[in-house]
Design a protein around this motif. Structure first.
Motif, PDB file in Angstrom:
ATOM      1  N   ARG A 299     -12.543  -4.224   5.626  1.00 58.97           N
ATOM      2  CA  ARG A 299     -11.723  -4.633   6.706  1.00 58.97           C
ATOM      3  C   ARG A 299     -12.209  -4.074   7.888  1.00 58.97           C
ATOM      4  O   ARG A 299     -11.403  -3.800   8.729  1.00 58.97           O
ATOM      5  CB  ARG A 299     -10.483  -4.635   6.290  1.00 58.97           C
ATOM      6  CG  ARG A 299     -10.028  -5.311   5.260  1.00 58.97           C
ATOM      7  CD  ARG A 299      -8.509  -4.979   4.546  1.00 58.97           C
ATOM      8  NE  ARG A 299      -8.290  -5.961   3.536  1.00 58.97           N
ATOM      9  CZ  ARG A 299      -8.700  -5.794   2.413  1.00 58.97           C
ATOM     10  NH1 ARG A 299      -9.423  -5.068   1.865  1.00 58.97           N
ATOM     11  NH2 ARG A 299      -8.257  -6.670   1.419  1.00 58.97           N
TER      12      ARG A 299
ATOM     13  N   LEU B  21      -6.925   1.071  16.132  1.00 55.53           N
ATOM     14  CA  LEU B  21      -6.166   0.010  15.910  1.00 55.53           C
ATOM     15  C   LEU B  21      -5.706  -0.859  16.872  1.00 55.53           C
ATOM     16  O   LEU B  21      -5.481  -0.391  17.878  1.00 55.53           O
ATOM     17  CB  LEU B  21      -4.791   0.404  15.167  1.00 55.53           C
ATOM     18  CG  LEU B  21      -5.004   1.403  14.071  1.00 55.53           C
ATOM     19  CD1 LEU B  21      -3.691   1.950  13.476  1.00 55.53           C
ATOM     20  CD2 LEU B  21      -5.501   1.033  13.152  1.00 55.53           C
TER      21      LEU B  21
ATOM     22  N   PRO C 130      -6.692  -5.866  10.759  1.00 56.68           N
ATOM     23  CA  PRO C 130      -5.156  -6.140   9.974  1.00 56.68           C
ATOM     24  C   PRO C 130      -4.972  -7.531   9.466  1.00 56.68           C
ATOM     25  O   PRO C 130      -3.755  -7.802   9.309  1.00 56.68           O
ATOM     26  CB  PRO C 130      -4.526  -5.506  10.997  1.00 56.68           C
ATOM     27  CG  PRO C 130      -4.675  -6.164  12.602  1.00 56.68           C
ATOM     28  CD  PRO C 130      -6.290  -5.967  12.174  1.00 56.68           C
TER      29      PRO C 130
ATOM     30  N   LEU D 197      -3.097  -7.707   6.157  1.00 55.94           N
ATOM     31  CA  LEU D 197      -2.258  -6.544   6.026  1.00 55.94           C
ATOM     32  C   LEU D 197      -0.801  -7.170   5.616  1.00 55.94           C
ATOM     33  O   LEU D 197      -0.335  -7.888   6.560  1.00 55.94           O
ATOM     34  CB  LEU D 197      -2.136  -5.864   7.257  1.00 55.94           C
ATOM     35  CG  LEU D 197      -1.405  -4.223   6.813  1.00 55.94           C
ATOM     36  CD1 LEU D 197      -2.304  -3.308   5.920  1.00 55.94           C
ATOM     37  CD2 LEU D 197      -1.180  -3.544   8.238  1.00 55.94           C
TER      38      LEU D 197
ATOM     39  N   ALA E 250      -5.592  -3.883   1.434  1.00 54.58           N
ATOM     40  CA  ALA E 250      -5.568  -3.524   2.857  1.00 54.58           C
ATOM     41  C   ALA E 250      -4.777  -2.348   3.344  1.00 54.58           C
ATOM     42  O   ALA E 250      -5.315  -1.804   4.106  1.00 54.58           O
ATOM     43  CB  ALA E 250      -4.820  -4.858   3.783  1.00 54.58           C
TER      44      ALA E 250
ATOM     45  N   LEU F  97      -6.580   0.935   5.066  1.00 49.62           N
ATOM     46  CA  LEU F  97      -6.070   1.469   6.355  1.00 49.62           C
ATOM     47  C   LEU F  97      -5.594   3.086   5.950  1.00 49.62           C
ATOM     48  O   LEU F  97      -5.976   3.850   6.958  1.00 49.62           O
ATOM     49  CB  LEU F  97      -4.640   0.879   6.790  1.00 49.62           C
ATOM     50  CG  LEU F  97      -3.793   1.313   7.883  1.00 49.62           C
ATOM     51  CD1 LEU F  97      -4.762   1.428   9.095  1.00 49.62           C
ATOM     52  CD2 LEU F  97      -2.787   0.435   8.134  1.00 49.62           C
TER      53      LEU F  97
ATOM     54  N   ILE G 167       2.430  -6.791  14.493  1.00 49.52           N
ATOM     55  CA  ILE G 167       1.234  -6.371  14.211  1.00 49.52           C
ATOM     56  C   ILE G 167       1.019  -4.994  14.539  1.00 49.52           C
ATOM     57  O   ILE G 167       0.558  -4.203  13.119  1.00 49.52           O
ATOM     58  CB  ILE G 167       0.145  -7.343  14.457  1.00 49.52           C
ATOM     59  CG1 ILE G 167       0.323  -8.718  14.238  1.00 49.52           C
ATOM     60  CG2 ILE G 167      -1.272  -6.741  13.991  1.00 49.52           C
ATOM     61  CD1 ILE G 167       0.117  -9.022  12.640  1.00 49.52           C
TER      62      ILE G 167
ATOM     63  N   THR H 137       3.324  -2.915  12.141  1.00 52.78           N
ATOM     64  CA  THR H 137       3.320  -2.797  10.558  1.00 52.78           C
ATOM     65  C   THR H 137       2.148  -1.826  10.451  1.00 52.78           C
ATOM     66  O   THR H 137       2.216  -1.349   9.190  1.00 52.78           O
ATOM     67  CB  THR H 137       2.752  -4.194  10.383  1.00 52.78           C
ATOM     68  OG1 THR H 137       4.036  -5.217  10.584  1.00 52.78           O
ATOM     69  CG2 THR H 137       2.436  -4.511   8.944  1.00 52.78           C
ATOM     70  N   GLN H 138       0.959  -1.927  10.907  1.00 47.07           N
ATOM     71  CA  GLN H 138      -0.104  -0.745  10.844  1.00 47.07           C
ATOM     72  C   GLN H 138       0.555   0.614  10.733  1.00 47.07           C
ATOM     73  O   GLN H 138       0.310   1.406   9.715  1.00 47.07           O
ATOM     74  CB  GLN H 138      -0.984  -0.895  11.764  1.00 47.07           C
ATOM     75  CG  GLN H 138      -1.752  -2.247  11.761  1.00 47.07           C
ATOM     76  CD  GLN H 138      -2.880  -2.542  12.836  1.00 47.07           C
ATOM     77  OE1 GLN H 138      -4.350  -2.241  12.481  1.00 47.07           O
ATOM     78  NE2 GLN H 138      -2.485  -3.138  13.747  1.00 47.07           N
TER      79      GLN H 138
ATOM     80  N   HIS I 131       2.833   1.394   8.004  1.00 45.54           N
ATOM     81  CA  HIS I 131       1.893   1.626   6.446  1.00 45.54           C
ATOM     82  C   HIS I 131       1.158   2.909   6.421  1.00 45.54           C
ATOM     83  O   HIS I 131       0.715   3.288   5.267  1.00 45.54           O
ATOM     84  CB  HIS I 131       0.915   0.488   6.344  1.00 45.54           C
ATOM     85  CG  HIS I 131       1.457  -0.829   5.781  1.00 45.54           C
ATOM     86  ND1 HIS I 131       2.030  -0.725   4.362  1.00 45.54           N
ATOM     87  CD2 HIS I 131       1.350  -2.038   6.270  1.00 45.54           C
ATOM     88  CE1 HIS I 131       2.478  -2.143   4.088  1.00 45.54           C
ATOM     89  NE2 HIS I 131       1.923  -2.971   5.259  1.00 45.54           N
TER      90      HIS I 131
END
Length: 252
Positions: free
Chosen positions: A8, A46, A79, A82, A95, A99, A123, A126-127, A130
């Motif tokens: 990814r 990111l 992402p 994800l 995913a 990450l 988005i 969310t990254q 996680h």
């Protein structure tokens, strides 16, 4: 970092072509005298939009080319698949695993989000959601340097970078003082997705130079800077299983 197959990572087109950079004004070694650049700094980036022409991704790509120019190793996480936090039991999704491995790999990070409804995008959040503070005895973000950027469709704003600063502090990262906010981003890129020469571009170079300097400066001292009394106490506490805890509660 353990062996891991990364699938990814976004490719960086024209990785060594910087038409908007004026090399006569750029310091090829911006951290000269602050510490060693060997091995190369490892910087993760990111971005916060899945649009085909994502301006946050284009800004991240421009910053990646600059980082390469300054001798850093860079990776961009895609992402697009994800899942949402808690959507998959135990976050058991490739995913998410990738990450987290990338964050563990990194010494510094660049976060760039669009501003949507006055805030960072889902988005982007969310990254970050996680990335746990602690994971199997490891800390994927603690002690890393962080540069924050945003893009806006309208006039210049700082809502997203301010939120990213709050998140960076919460994730125990060293967020550098400088930042970038690109207004009317749709006007700042050509058809090929390259950023035009402008004060906005120059500011991104400022941010990347500063990120390199702070990462080099902190590199030899990170372990000491993030050494916490509470964590030393926690490490010496006996591990009590849920069954044992229930037994203690009944006996009490």
């Amino acid at each position: 970092m353990s062996d891991f197959t990364f699938t990814r990572l976004r490719d960086l087109p024209d990785s060594d072509h910087l038409p908007a950079l004026k090399p006569e004004y750029a310091h090829l070694r911006p951290a000269l005298g602050l510490g060693p650049m060997d091995p190369p700094l490892r910087i993760l980036r990111l971005y916060g939009s899945l649009r085909e022409r994502s301006y946050s991704r284009l800004v991240v790509e421009e910053s990646a080319r600059q980082l390469r120019y300054f001798g850093c190793e860079t990776r961009i996480f895609d992402p697009s698949d994800l899942p949402l936090p808690d959507q998959v039991a135990g976050d058991d999704h490739p995913a998410v695993a990738e990450l987290r491995e990338l964050s563990l790999w990194s010494e510094g990070q660049v976060w760039c989000s669009p501003e949507r409804h006055g805030q960072i995008t889902g988005i982007m959040k969310t990254q970050i959601d996680h990335l746990p503070l602690a994971m199997k005895g490891l800390r994927p973000t603690q002690g890393r340097t962080l540069a924050v950027m945003q893009v806006s469709a309208g006039s210049q704003s700082f809502n997203s970078v301010n939120t990213l600063r709050v998140l960076g502090r919460w994730m125990r990262m060293f967020t550098i003082p400088n930042q970038s906010s690109v207004a009317k981003a749709y006007e700042e890129f050509d058809e090929a997705g390259r950023m035009k020469p402008s004060a906005y571009y120059d500011r991104i170079v400022d941010v990347i130079e500063e990120l390199v300097r702070f990462t080099v400066l902190l590199r030899p001292h990170v372990d000491q800077l993030v050494d916490r009394y509470s964590e030393r106490v926690e490490r010496d506490q006996p591990v009590v299983t849920p069954v044992e805890r229930a037994g203690l509660a009944r006996s009490g």
